[in-house]
Every structure is written in C-alpha cells, then in structure tokens.
Design a protein around this motif. Structure first.
Motif, PDB file in Angstrom:
ATOM      1  N   LYS A  30       0.826  -1.215   0.000  1.00 38.51           N
ATOM      2  CA  LYS A  30       0.000   0.000   0.000  1.00 38.51           C
ATOM      3  C   LYS A  30       0.858   1.262   0.000  1.00 38.51           C
ATOM      4  O   LYS A  30       0.544   2.236  -0.677  1.00 38.51           O
ATOM      5  CB  LYS A  30      -0.926  -0.004   1.214  1.00 38.51           C
ATOM      6  N   SER A  31       1.965   1.229   0.741  1.00 37.38           N
ATOM      7  CA  SER A  31       2.838   2.405   0.812  1.00 37.38           C
ATOM      8  C   SER A  31       3.882   2.420  -0.307  1.00 37.38           C
ATOM      9  O   SER A  31       4.767   3.264  -0.315  1.00 37.38           O
ATOM     10  CB  SER A  31       3.527   2.472   2.172  1.00 37.38           C
ATOM     11  N   LYS A  32       3.753   1.459  -1.229  1.00 39.97           N
ATOM     12  CA  LYS A  32       4.614   1.371  -2.415  1.00 39.97           C
ATOM     13  C   LYS A  32       6.088   1.101  -2.092  1.00 39.97           C
ATOM     14  O   LYS A  32       6.973   1.420  -2.868  1.00 39.97           O
ATOM     15  CB  LYS A  32       4.464   2.611  -3.291  1.00 39.97           C
ATOM     16  N   ARG A  33       6.353   0.498  -0.928  1.00 36.81           N
ATOM     17  CA  ARG A  33       7.728   0.095  -0.606  1.00 36.81           C
ATOM     18  C   ARG A  33       8.094  -1.193  -1.335  1.00 36.81           C
ATOM     19  O   ARG A  33       9.266  -1.448  -1.595  1.00 36.81           O
ATOM     20  CB  ARG A  33       7.894  -0.074   0.902  1.00 36.81           C
ATOM     21  N   ILE A  34       7.087  -2.024  -1.627  1.00 36.83           N
ATOM     22  CA  ILE A  34       7.289  -3.236  -2.420  1.00 36.83           C
ATOM     23  C   ILE A  34       6.122  -3.377  -3.387  1.00 36.83           C
ATOM     24  O   ILE A  34       5.098  -2.710  -3.231  1.00 36.83           O
ATOM     25  CB  ILE A  34       7.407  -4.515  -1.549  1.00 36.83           C
ATOM     26  N   THR A  35       6.297  -4.253  -4.374  1.00 34.22           N
ATOM     27  CA  THR A  35       5.216  -4.567  -5.308  1.00 34.22           C
ATOM     28  C   THR A  35       5.042  -6.084  -5.341  1.00 34.22           C
ATOM     29  O   THR A  35       5.890  -6.830  -4.833  1.00 34.22           O
ATOM     30  CB  THR A  35       5.527  -4.082  -6.736  1.00 34.22           C
ATOM     31  N   LEU A  36       3.975  -6.532  -5.965  1.00 30.84           N
ATOM     32  CA  LEU A  36       3.744  -7.970  -6.097  1.00 30.84           C
ATOM     33  C   LEU A  36       4.825  -8.639  -6.937  1.00 30.84           C
ATOM     34  O   LEU A  36       5.035  -9.846  -6.844  1.00 30.84           O
ATOM     35  CB  LEU A  36       2.368  -8.238  -6.710  1.00 30.84           C
ATOM     36  N   ASP A  37       5.521  -7.868  -7.755  1.00 25.55           N
ATOM     37  CA  ASP A  37       6.576  -8.419  -8.609  1.00 25.55           C
ATOM     38  C   ASP A  37       7.938  -8.488  -7.925  1.00 25.55           C
ATOM     39  O   ASP A  37       8.866  -9.100  -8.460  1.00 25.55           O
ATOM     40  CB  ASP A  37       6.705  -7.593  -9.895  1.00 25.55           C
ATOM     41  N   ASP A  38       8.086  -7.866  -6.768  1.00 24.17           N
ATOM     42  CA  ASP A  38       9.363  -7.913  -6.054  1.00 24.17           C
ATOM     43  C   ASP A  38       9.678  -9.339  -5.617  1.00 24.17           C
ATOM     44  O   ASP A  38       8.770 -10.154  -5.403  1.00 24.17           O
ATOM     45  CB  ASP A  38       9.338  -7.010  -4.821  1.00 24.17           C
ATOM     46  N   THR A  39      10.972  -9.623  -5.514  1.00 22.36           N
ATOM     47  CA  THR A  39      11.400 -10.943  -5.060  1.00 22.36           C
ATOM     48  C   THR A  39      12.312 -10.803  -3.847  1.00 22.36           C
ATOM     49  O   THR A  39      12.964  -9.776  -3.657  1.00 22.36           O
ATOM     50  CB  THR A  39      12.161 -11.712  -6.159  1.00 22.36           C
TER      51      THR A  39
END
Length: 80
Positions: free
Chosen positions: A40-49
């Motif tokens: 939500k705070s855009k620190r990570i995305t669903l595509d991050d590993t």
C-alpha cells in the motif's frame, strides 16, 4: 468467516459470521499485515522478489516444526 473491505467496510464474504472460531497462525496474519502495508505504501510490489537466506532456510519451515513453502536455499520468491 467474515471478510470486509477495510477501505469501504463492504462485506466481501460471510459464512457463519457469528460462529466463533480460533484465529489462524498469528505469524501468518502478521506477515500479511506487514506485506499489505508495504504494498500500500509502495515500498514493495507484487513483482518484487526476496532471496531465501541460509538462516531462514535452516531455521524456518520444516526444521522449526512450522509450516513451510519448501523454498530452496538462495531461491528468489515473489511477493505474489
């Protein structure tokens, strides 16, 4: 089981919503909370590993007697 949209309060799913049940694993619930807040705070995305560290591989999952995703040492695991 009762699921609502936290933003709107809209009921998304309900089944025996008044029946008391024990909570799921607190660690899993807290992990979801941290991940969803980070998304939500855009620190990570669903595509991050994230790479499975040796410490996590040796001490988590099966060796700890808890649930596991059977990820291999140094494998990259997507948030999704």
């Amino acid at each position: 089981v009762f699921m609502i949209d936290a933003e709107t309060g809209t009921v998304l799913f309900a089944k025996d919503a008044d029946k008391p049940i024990p909570p799921a694993s607190m660690a899993k619930l807290m992990t979801m909370e941290v991940v969803f807040n980070a998304i939500k705070s855009k620190r990570i995305t669903l595509d991050d590993t994230f790479v499975v560290s040796e410490n996590a591989w040796r001490t988590g999952g099966a060796p700890s007697g808890t649930s596991t995703m059977f990820a291999k040492l140094k494998s990259a695991v997507r948030v999704e």
